[in-house]
Structure formats: C-alpha cells, structure tokens
Design an enzyme around this catalytic site. Structure first.
Site, mmCIF file in Angstrom:
data_model
loop_
_atom_site.group_PDB
_atom_site.id
_atom_site.type_symbol
_atom_site.label_atom_id
_atom_site.label_comp_id
_atom_site.label_asym_id
_atom_site.label_seq_id
_atom_site.Cartn_x
_atom_site.Cartn_y
_atom_site.Cartn_z
ATOM 1 C CD GLU A 153 -2.812 1.260 2.599
ATOM 2 O OE1 GLU A 153 -2.413 0.738 3.183
ATOM 3 O OE2 GLU A 153 -4.285 1.326 2.743
ATOM 4 C CD GLU A 159 -1.584 7.765 8.296
ATOM 5 O OE1 GLU A 159 -1.556 6.176 7.800
ATOM 6 O OE2 GLU A 159 -2.286 7.529 7.112
ATOM 7 C CG ASP A 186 -6.540 4.152 1.859
ATOM 8 O OD1 ASP A 186 -7.210 4.958 1.346
ATOM 9 O OD2 ASP A 186 -6.477 3.346 2.978
ATOM 10 C CG HIS A 189 -2.810 6.402 1.971
ATOM 11 N ND1 HIS A 189 -3.362 6.988 3.347
ATOM 12 C CD2 HIS A 189 -3.288 5.307 2.828
ATOM 13 C CE1 HIS A 189 -3.048 6.332 4.252
ATOM 14 N NE2 HIS A 189 -2.756 5.219 3.609
ATOM 15 C CG HIS A 212 -7.701 -0.214 2.351
ATOM 16 N ND1 HIS A 212 -6.871 0.175 3.175
ATOM 17 C CD2 HIS A 212 -8.730 -0.972 2.498
ATOM 18 C CE1 HIS A 212 -6.600 -1.100 3.861
ATOM 19 N NE2 HIS A 212 -7.431 -1.768 3.406
ATOM 20 N NE ARG A 218 -7.897 6.407 6.184
ATOM 21 C CZ ARG A 218 -6.455 6.257 6.755
ATOM 22 N NH1 ARG A 218 -5.709 5.967 7.977
ATOM 23 N NH2 ARG A 218 -6.465 5.552 6.077
ATOM 24 C CD GLU A 247 -7.141 1.269 5.998
ATOM 25 O OE1 GLU A 247 -6.494 0.440 6.531
ATOM 26 O OE2 GLU A 247 -7.029 1.748 5.520
#
Ligand code: LER
Ligand code: MN
Length: 277
Positions: A153, A159, A186, A189, A212, A218, A247
């Site tokens: 990922e 992060e 994702d 991201h 995701h 988010r 997620e």
C-alpha cells in the site's frame, strides 16, 4: 463485480480508520444487514485469532475475509521491515509469516501497509529502501508457497516518508518481482498523493490486488468530495474486480458508515457493470 467490505478490529487499536467491535459475530450481523460481502480484520497477533470460531461465523453469515490488516504491529509495537533495530525488523518478518499462515487458512490476503516501514532518523533512503526490499523478498517467497496474495500500500506523506505514490509502489513491485505481490490502493492516500486518481489507477492496471475506500476526509464514501463514479470506472477499466473495503473513521456510527457506504457505492457499482455478463 466489486464486492464491499469494512475494516474492523477487535483490539484496543490506536488507529482511527477502523471499526472497533466487541465481537466478530456482532459485526457479521450488521455487515450482513447492510448487504456487504466481507470483513477486513485488523489484528496485532494473528495467533490470537480463533480460526475455528472465525470460520464458523463466516459459514453462518456467508461473509468472506478479503484481507488481514497488519498496521497495528507498526503503530503499537514499532515493528517494520525497515527498522534500524534488527530485532524489530526480524520480528516484523516473523509476524508477517504468521499472518500469511492465517491468511492461507482463511483464504484472505495480507496488507503490507504501515508495517513496511519508513526512513528512520539517521537512516538514508537507500538503506531503508534496501531493507524494505529484502524483507519483502523474504515474505513473498513464503507467500508464493502458500499462494497467499500480499497487498502493498502506498501511504500518504503524513504517515510515512517512504513510498507515498502509486508510481513508487509500481517500482517496488517491479524490483521484488513476485506474482503474489499486488498493490493496495487506498482512495484516502491517493487523494493526497496522486495528481489524478483515475490516471494513477489506470497506470496500475492488472497490478491491483485490493482497494481501501474512504472519502477525502477519511469518512465513509459519500461523506466527502471524492468522485467515486470516476474512481470505480477507472478501477473497472484497470481490470480490477475485487473488494472495495471501507477503511474509514467510524462517525457517527458503524451502522451509518455501512448505510452511507452502501448507498453511495452500490448504485455506482451496478452502473459500472451494467451490461456485463
Ligand atoms: C494506514 O493509513 C492505512 O491506510 C492502512 O491500510 C495501513 O496499514
Ligand atoms: Mn489503507
């Protein structure tokens, strides 16, 4: 046809984009009620999951576990493939092999997200990158024997400082060269890192193993400003046919997350595959 899942943990997790549940049984009932197909499980020690119990819940509910998520090992224990501490590095590999054993039994894939690590203070990018590739090769060799898919990922810059984009991740896949190593895209991201989400998805054609979904903030898809019609169309065009796993931060409740994700994505999925056999 895409299937829907939600990321869940039974741990006291220090990660906010996951549903915290008391029992798998309770989540399975809810997930079924909202017409989802699977549950992604985020866990620290895979040896603590009672496989017989999990399989019983899956058989009763008809649900699947598309992926086991490993990031809590980084967040809680500092385990990563790039750690400058050799013991932590070796423990990260050992843990991932245990995840692969569990994934084989549950017919799941394994998420290689935060556990792949970052560039630590005093470490050069080259050193960290080399350690990550070395670790990936070890776990891929094991996973190939078990025929378990690994989902690498790209994660946003806030992060991790190592591998943020799809392009960088495709280079990693090329370097490791394993048939079981796929990409995990994702949308949260991607919204931060990719110049054009749909274009990056198309560049990743045939390499996408898992997805995701989260909106720009988010929260559940539908609660932010991402264009999921364009994203799903690009995923289909890229030959992806697997899970969209939510997620997301659980606000205001898991029920609301399931309801909003379903009502946003289901019509789009239907529309995307209209006329497909
Ligand atoms: C972390 O932000 C994330 O997206 C997880 O899937 C990583 O393990
Ligand atoms: Mn993710």
């Amino acid at each position: 046809m895409f299937k829907l899942a939600v990321a869940v943990t039974l741990e006291e997790a220090r990660f906010n984009a996951v549903a915290k549940a008391k029992s798998l049984e309770e989540v399975a009932t809810l997930v079924n009620r909202y017409g989802f197909d699977g549950i992604e499980i985020s866990i620290i020690d895979p040896k603590t999951l009672d496989t017989t119990y999990v399989k019983k819940i899956l058989a009763e509910s008809g649900l699947e576990i598309p992926a086991l998520s490993t990031g809590l090992n980084y967040i809680h224990l500092g385990l990563s493939l790039t750690s400058s501490n050799r013991e932590k590095r070796e423990l990260a590999v050992k843990r991932l092999l245990e995840f692969i054993d569990l994934a084989e039994r549950l017919e799941a894939g394994v998420v290689i997200g935060l556990i792949r690590g970052c560039i630590e203070e005093g470490q050069s990018r080259e050193e960290a990158y080399k350690l990550m590739i070395k670790g990936l090769r070890k776990i891929c060799a094991y996973s190939e024997q078990k025929d378990v898919q690994l989902f690498f990922e790209p994660i946003n810059r806030y992060e991790t400082n190592l591998i943020n984009t799809v392009e960088e991740s495709l280079n990693v896949l090329e370097e490791v060269e394993s048939p079981v190593l796929k990409l995990l895209l994702d949308t949260f991201h991607m919204n931060i890192e990719e110049p054009k989400i749909e274009e990056s998805i198309r560049k990743a054609s045939r390499k996408i193993g898992h997805v995701h979904v989260a909106d720009s903030n988010r929260l559940a898809p539908g609660m932010g400003h991402l264009d999921f019609h364009a994203i799903l169309t690009a995923l289909k065009d890229a030959g992806y046919n697997g899970y969209l796993s939510a997620e997301v931060m659980i606000k205001p409740s898991l029920e609301k997350v399931l309801q909003t994700t379903g009502s946003t994505l289901k019509p789009l999925i239907k529309n995307c595959f209209k006329g497909s056999p």
